[in-house]
Design an enzyme around this catalytic site. Structure first.
Site, PDB file in Angstrom:
ATOM      1  N   LYS A  49       0.846  -1.207   0.000  1.00  0.00           N
ATOM      2  CA  LYS A  49       0.000   0.000   0.000  1.00  0.00           C
ATOM      3  C   LYS A  49       0.880   1.255   0.000  1.00  0.00           C
ATOM      4  CE  LYS A  49      -0.300  -0.063   5.056  1.00  0.00           C
ATOM      5  NZ  LYS A  49      -1.170  -0.303   6.229  1.00  0.00           N
ATOM      6  N   ARG A 150     -10.941   0.163  14.440  1.00  0.00           N
ATOM      7  CA  ARG A 150     -10.908   0.811  13.127  1.00  0.00           C
ATOM      8  C   ARG A 150     -11.900   0.076  12.240  1.00  0.00           C
ATOM      9  NH1 ARG A 150      -4.671   1.793  11.237  1.00  0.00           N
ATOM     10  NH2 ARG A 150      -5.192  -0.022  10.004  1.00  0.00           N
ATOM     11  N   TYR A 284      14.515  30.629   6.280  1.00  0.00           N
ATOM     12  CA  TYR A 284      13.379  31.442   6.715  1.00  0.00           C
ATOM     13  C   TYR A 284      13.338  31.622   8.233  1.00  0.00           C
ATOM     14  CZ  TYR A 284      11.402  30.775   2.029  1.00  0.00           C
ATOM     15  OH  TYR A 284      11.186  30.764   0.682  1.00  0.00           O
ATOM     16  N   MET A 332      10.390  24.573   1.339  1.00  0.00           N
ATOM     17  CA  MET A 332       9.626  23.696   0.449  1.00  0.00           C
ATOM     18  C   MET A 332      10.538  22.835  -0.426  1.00  0.00           C
ATOM     19  SD  MET A 332       6.681  24.629  -2.352  1.00  0.00           S
ATOM     20  CE  MET A 332       5.582  25.347  -1.144  1.00  0.00           C
TER      21      MET A 332
HETATM   22  C1  LIG Z   1      -0.415  -1.379   6.875  1.00  0.00           C
HETATM   23  C2  LIG Z   1      -1.039  -2.635   7.287  1.00  0.00           C
HETATM   24  C3  LIG Z   1      -0.257  -3.791   7.510  1.00  0.00           C
HETATM   25  C4  LIG Z   1       1.249  -3.762   7.513  1.00  0.00           C
HETATM   26  O1  LIG Z   1       1.697  -3.201   8.731  1.00  0.00           O
HETATM   27  P1  LIG Z   1       3.267  -3.198   9.082  1.00  0.00           P
HETATM   28  O2  LIG Z   1       3.321  -2.836  10.512  1.00  0.00           O
HETATM   29  O3  LIG Z   1       3.889  -2.177   8.199  1.00  0.00           O
HETATM   30  O4  LIG Z   1       3.741  -4.562   8.798  1.00  0.00           O
HETATM   31  C5  LIG Z   1      -0.911  -4.972   7.766  1.00  0.00           C
HETATM   32  N1  LIG Z   1      -2.258  -5.036   7.820  1.00  0.00           N
HETATM   33  C6  LIG Z   1      -3.025  -3.945   7.651  1.00  0.00           C
HETATM   34  C7  LIG Z   1      -4.511  -4.069   7.746  1.00  0.00           C
HETATM   35  C8  LIG Z   1      -2.457  -2.708   7.390  1.00  0.00           C
HETATM   36  O5  LIG Z   1      -3.234  -1.632   7.218  1.00  0.00           O
END
Ligand SMILES: *Cc1c(COP(=O)(O)O)cnc(C)c1O
Length: 410
Positions: A49, A150, A284, A332
């Site tokens: 992801k 979640r 800055y 930036m």
């Molecule tokens: C991002 C994620 C993972 C991976 O988590 P890591 O700690 O990076 O291994 C696994 N399962 C779900 C549902 C996630 O959102």
């Protein structure tokens, strides 16, 4: 070997551009090997992801396939569809995608044979509508909320969700390929939430079994649980951060302690080097002023490239064999280093982070300097920073490394 092939560049070679993220795919494969050595009969899902945590979705997914992985995981359906569009067909890898909304591309996902996470009956209705529209059965993974709060179904909603999914399965509309959940505190061994979540997951599995479900894979573990909780491995672990060679539990051990090697090196060429007098303000707000006559070096990356502004006057950079600290504010597009009595040339290489074996800082050092976690440091590196891949095998889809790079990109 032709020196133009990406796999032949040593990882410390000079970038031909302003800045680059060098991505060592051999390290990524090695990390997956190290993880699989820990998981025994449980398979490893490569979580790609968020553009593979900033490392590049398609090149990293292909490297994972080269390492023998057969499961890929994404958050959004668009990420999952991009893997299929890159030629990673269902016979090469299962792709699970878990962050859905009612407006999502449900039909495309069913057509592309993407495994769909279902956390509630609304999502099951979306899947069944897509099955009717496409005339193709779906594969789903039912997600239980075992305590993270979640996604996932709460225990009081779980039996009804399981029953509805089982009924659809009995009609041949879908296969419940997985039952799964996600940890809240796996990076804190001994936290009471871990045992509680394991128990809640076993209970959710028992309910699913009693209803007649026989999922191919039951999965719960993320990177920290993969490294620290073998009792949570079940049939499949979902490894994100660890495959990129970073430790999810830096207080308990660095990458090398777990047999891992950081995959990304972030480096830039100096855009300006000059001598300035004492008392000269830098960047800055003039939050930094030179103590004496000194040399300033301009590093041409900034917060638009993902360098945290919180690194102002704290971020570590390796230049000329020494650690330096960002002088004044990160802007930036650029920030400044105060070299004290040292010299440098315009065009010299500044390494922000890498594996650390030459003495350069690591992503974990940046996380500590900025009050965040290494997950965020690598993931936030922006689209303006080109990714350069080294160590590609070229085996996953039978193409050459060069062809694969053109199809990939960051
Ligand atoms: C991002 C994620 C993972 C991976 O988590 P890591 O700690 O990076 O291994 C696994 N399962 C779900 C549902 C996630 O959102």
């Amino acid at each position: 070997m032709d020196s133009n092939l990406p796999g032949s560049n040593p990882p410390d070679s000079q970038p031909a551009v302003r800045a680059e993220a060098l991505v060592d795919l051999a390290a990524l494969r090695g990390n997956l090997d190290a993880l699989r050595a820990r998981t025994g009969s449980a398979a490893v899902m490569s979580v790609v992801k968020a553009d593979a945590y900033g490392h590049g979705l398609v090149p990293c997914a292909l490297a994972a396939l080269d390492a023998g992985v057969t499961w890929l995981g994404t958050a959004t359906p668009e990420e999952a569809l991009a893997l299929r569009a890159a030629g990673i067909t269902a016979d090469r890898a299962r792709v699970l995608c878990w962050l859905w909304t009612p407006s999502g591309p449900w039909e495309q996902a069913v057509t592309a044979e993407i495994d769909i996470s279902v956390s509630g009956e609304w999502a099951l209705r979306e899947v069944l509508a897509a099955v009717r529209a496409t005339g193709r059965p779906a594969r789903i993974h039912l997600k239980a909320d075992t305590g993270l709060g979640r996604n996932g179904a709460q225990p009081h909603d779980w039996p009804a969700l399981v029953a509805a999914a089982r009924a659809a399965e009995a009609e041949g509309l879908l296969t419940v390929a997985g039952v799964w959940s996600h940890f809240a505190c796996a990076d804190e061994p001994g936290h009471p939430a871990n045992e509680a979540q394991l128990a809640a997951f076993r209970e959710a599995l028992a309910v699913a079994e009693a209803a007649g479900l026989r999922p191919e894979v039951r999965h719960l573990a993320n990177s920290p649980a993969t490294l620290l909780m073998p009792e949570a491995h079940f049939d499949l672990v979902r490894a994100g951060l660890a495959q990129y060679g970073l430790s999810p539990v830096p207080e308990l051990g660095g990458p090398a302690d777990f047999g891992l090697r950081p995959v990304m090196t972030l480096q830039a060429r100096l855009a300006q080097v000059k001598s300035v007098p004492a008392g000269h303000g830098v960047s800055y707000g003039h939050t930094y002023t030179t103590a004496g006559r000194t040399t300033l070096a301009l590093v041409p990356v900034g917060y638009a490239d993902g360098i945290p502004r919180h690194a102002s006057s704290t971020g570590p950079v390796w230049l000329g064999g020494k650690w330096r600290t960002v002088a004044g504010r990160v802007a930036m597009d650029q920030f400044v280093l105060d070299l004290g009595g040292d010299q440098a040339e315009v065009g010299d290489l500044a390494v922000l982070f890498g594996p650390g074996d030459r003495g350069e800082p690591t992503a974990e050092d940046w996380a500590r300097a900025c009050g965040t976690i290494s997950y965020e440091i690598v993931t936030r590196i922006g689209v303006r920073v080109p990714r350069r891949y080294v160590g590609a095998l070229g085996g996953a889809l039978g193409g050459t490394p060069v062809e694969r790079l053109e199809g990939g990109g960051g």
